[in-house]
Structures are given as structure tokens and as C-alpha cells.
Write an enzyme that holds these catalytic residues in place. Structure first.
Site, PDB file in Angstrom:
ATOM      1  N   HIS A 266      -1.294  -0.638   7.665  1.00  0.00           N
ATOM      2  CA  HIS A 266      -0.007  -0.363   7.038  1.00  0.00           C
ATOM      3  C   HIS A 266      -0.227   0.121   5.604  1.00  0.00           C
ATOM      4  O   HIS A 266      -1.076  -0.390   4.885  1.00  0.00           O
ATOM      5  CB  HIS A 266       0.821  -1.645   7.026  1.00  0.00           C
ATOM      6  CG  HIS A 266       2.226  -1.464   6.563  1.00  0.00           C
ATOM      7  ND1 HIS A 266       3.253  -1.179   7.432  1.00  0.00           N
ATOM      8  CD2 HIS A 266       2.789  -1.514   5.326  1.00  0.00           C
ATOM      9  CE1 HIS A 266       4.383  -1.077   6.753  1.00  0.00           C
ATOM     10  NE2 HIS A 266       4.127  -1.273   5.464  1.00  0.00           N
TER      11      HIS A 266
ATOM     12  N   ASP B  85      -1.365  -2.634  12.245  1.00  0.00           N
ATOM     13  CA  ASP B  85      -0.163  -2.890  11.453  1.00  0.00           C
ATOM     14  C   ASP B  85       0.735  -3.849  12.222  1.00  0.00           C
ATOM     15  O   ASP B  85       1.032  -3.600  13.401  1.00  0.00           O
ATOM     16  CB  ASP B  85       0.564  -1.562  11.214  1.00  0.00           C
ATOM     17  CG  ASP B  85       1.823  -1.687  10.370  1.00  0.00           C
ATOM     18  OD1 ASP B  85       2.181  -2.807   9.974  1.00  0.00           O
ATOM     19  OD2 ASP B  85       2.458  -0.648  10.115  1.00  0.00           O
TER      20      ASP B  85
ATOM     21  N   SER C   9       7.646   2.400   5.645  1.00  0.00           N
ATOM     22  CA  SER C   9       7.848   0.961   5.772  1.00  0.00           C
ATOM     23  C   SER C   9       9.337   0.622   5.661  1.00  0.00           C
ATOM     24  O   SER C   9      10.145   1.138   6.431  1.00  0.00           O
ATOM     25  CB  SER C   9       7.010   0.235   4.715  1.00  0.00           C
ATOM     26  OG  SER C   9       6.946  -1.140   4.960  1.00  0.00           O
TER      27      SER C   9
END
Length: 302
Positions: free
Chosen positions: A269, A239, A145
């Protein structure tokens, strides 16, 4: 509902949609960090390793995870919208990573926004990565991320300085475009574990000047990617960051950078830290660890 990878993830997401909690803008950084620490403390610990120790590298706090036999070094930057996440939130994932890859993992406790906006976090990852490279042996930089942003920005910084680069960049569902302008940020904007507006909140705190969010020193999708180290980029179907991760992998390939890219079907995610939630998430993490192990073995590891 769009199909999810397994029943466990579907049940988890249904519960999340019933009680999503306060938006990040409302809750604020301090409350989110506190809740995350509580959840991390309640989570079963990861595997025991030969060494797990906290130390400083040139005043940057790190946690070192060393298996009994280490064939490579992975400098790891955790996710968390550049605002949350810490050594504890990713402790289990880093233990699993070290065990699965037989690599020493150096997790970077980089400075976070809003207390420390860009480029503090990039500076910290570069400092640790530079020392790891100088120490020798196969070295990889990895992030999930927002940590993926930091991993590739560190590579860009070292390349532009003419410095030695890591052997590869390993990115799990990375942020690569802080303008959040790709279609998946709209089609998956809410209800899929990560909300686009929460990411926007983090981006605003990390890079307060909106005109700077398309700067290649902030958003790697806008950078010249020639000469970067080879890459593994894994994204997730459900995501909001999927499109920017997929596009980053495509742009790497078009720049001549050897890149392994996979979009994990039916996942959301954050799957790297969701192995206890869903067997499919755990399997996706193992696939990524296997990819990295194969890469390590081809980089001169023992």
C-alpha cells in the site's frame, strides 16, 4: 516473507518491521500529522511546472499544478485514512502526475476527521469536481487510498443528483469497504506498511457510528455502481485493502462500467508516494500515469 517486487522495497519493509512506530490509536492524529509533514519536508521536491499555486474554490483550499501544455484536468484527493495526509504529503506525487500526463492537477485540501467527520471531505471533493466539470474539457477524478473512497463517492453523489460526471475515476489502492470485512484485511493485517487496525482507527474517526460504515454513501462497495464513469483501479498484492479494491473493480465491470484493473505484484500500500524508496514502486506509478494519459488522449484531449 512473501516475495516483494525488488530488493529496495524488501529492505525498506524489513526496516519498517524492525521499528514500526506506535499504532495510530496510540500516537493520535496530531503526532502522525506532524511526523508526516517532517518527512514530506525532507523529501526531494518533484519536477518544476509552469504553475504551482494555492487558492480556494468556493472556500475549499486546493493546490493547482499546471504543466506548460495541459490536455486535461485531474481533481486529486490524497490518501491518509480520512485523518492525515495533506497538500504537502502528496506534493511530489502530484507534480510527477502533472508532468507525466500533461494534465492540470487540482489537489483538494479536504477537511479531515476527527475535526470534520463524514460527509465533509466528500462535500469538498464534490465542490471542486463540479467546478472543474463546469469549466469544460476532459476531467478526471483521482484518489489514492482514502482519497479513492472520496473520488468514487463524489461520482456517486453527482450521479444520484443527475449532475454531469467526470470522464473517469482513477483509483490507486482504494478504500471501498469501511467495515474492513474482506479477507486481505486479515491476511495482510500487520507488517505490510499499512496496518488494518490503523485503517479501522481512521474509519472510526471519520464515521463514528459503526452501523453507518456499510452505508453506500460511505462505502462504495455497497453502492449500486450502474452509470458511473469508466475507471482505472490499481491495487497492490501485499495490501490489507487489496480485496476490497479488486472486488470494487469487479463490481464496476459487472455493472457495465468500462474498467481497467491491475493488481501490482509484490507491492505494498502507498506505492504511489514511494518512488524514492523502490524502483518497482516508481515503475508502478509510471504505469498508472501512462494508463491515465492513454485515457486522456481518448477523451478528446489535444
Amino acid at each position: 516473507m512473501d516475495q516483494l517486487a525488488d530488493a529496495e522495497l524488501a529492505a525498506w519493509l524489513a526496516a519498517f518491521r524492525e521499528n514500526p512506530g506506535s499504532p495510530a490509536r496510540t500516537a493520535g492524529a496530531a503526532a502522525i500529522r506532524s511526523g508526516q509533514r517532517q518527512r514530506a519536508a525532507a523529501r526531494p521536491a518533484g519536477p518544476d511546472l509552469a504553475e504551482v499555486s494555492d487558492r480556494n474554490i468556493d472556500e475549499v483550499a486546493v493546490r493547482v499544478y499546471r504543466p506548460a501544455e495541459s490536455r486535461a484536468t485531474i481533481v486529486y484527493a490524497h490518501g491518509g485514512m480520512w485523518v492525515i495526509g495533506d497538500l504537502e504529503s502528496h506534493d511530489r506525487a502530484c507534480r510527477l502526475l502533472a508532468e507525466a500526463t500533461s494534465a492540470t492537477v487540482i489537489a483538494v485540501d479536504y477537511r479531515r476527521a476527527p475535526e470534520h467527520p463524514w460527509p465533509a471531505a466528500v462535500d469538498d471533493v464534490v465542490t471542486v469536481l463540479r467546478q472543474a466539470i463546469e469549466a469544460g474539457g476532459p476531467v478526471f477524478v483521482m484518489g489514492d487510498s482514502a482519497g479513492g473512497t472520496l473520488a468514487t463517492l463524489a461520482c456517486l453523489r453527482l450521479r444520484d443528483e443527475g449532475a454531469a460526471l467526470p470522464d473517469a475515476q482513477i483509483l490507486a489502492y482504494p478504500n471501498t469497504d469501511l467495515t474492513l470485512s474482506r479477507p486481505s484485511t486479515r491476511t495482510k493485517a500487520a507488517g505490510w506498511a499499512l496496518a488494518t487496525d490503523d485503517v479501522a482507527w481512521g474509519a472510526e474517526l471519520w464515521v463514528p457510528d459503526p452501523a453507518r460504515r456499510a452505508d453506500p454513501r460511505v462505502s462504495p462497495l455497497y453502492a449500486d455502481l450502474h452509470g458511473l464513469p469508466r475507471a482505472i483501479v490499481v491495487t497492490a498484492e501485499h495490501d490489507p485493502l487489496r480485496d476490497e479494491g479488486d472486488e470494487y473493480a469487479d463490481r464496476l465491470q459487472r455493472a457495465g462500467v468500462p474498467t481497467l484493473h491491475r493488481c501490482e505484484a509484490g507491492l505494498v500500500h502507498g506505492f504511489l508516494t514511494m518512488d524514492l524508496v523502490s524502483p518497482a514502486c516508481a515503475a508502478a506509478a509510471r504505469r498508472l500515469f501512462t494508463d491515465l494519459t492513454t485515457l486522456s488522449e481518448g477523451s478528446g484531449g489535444d
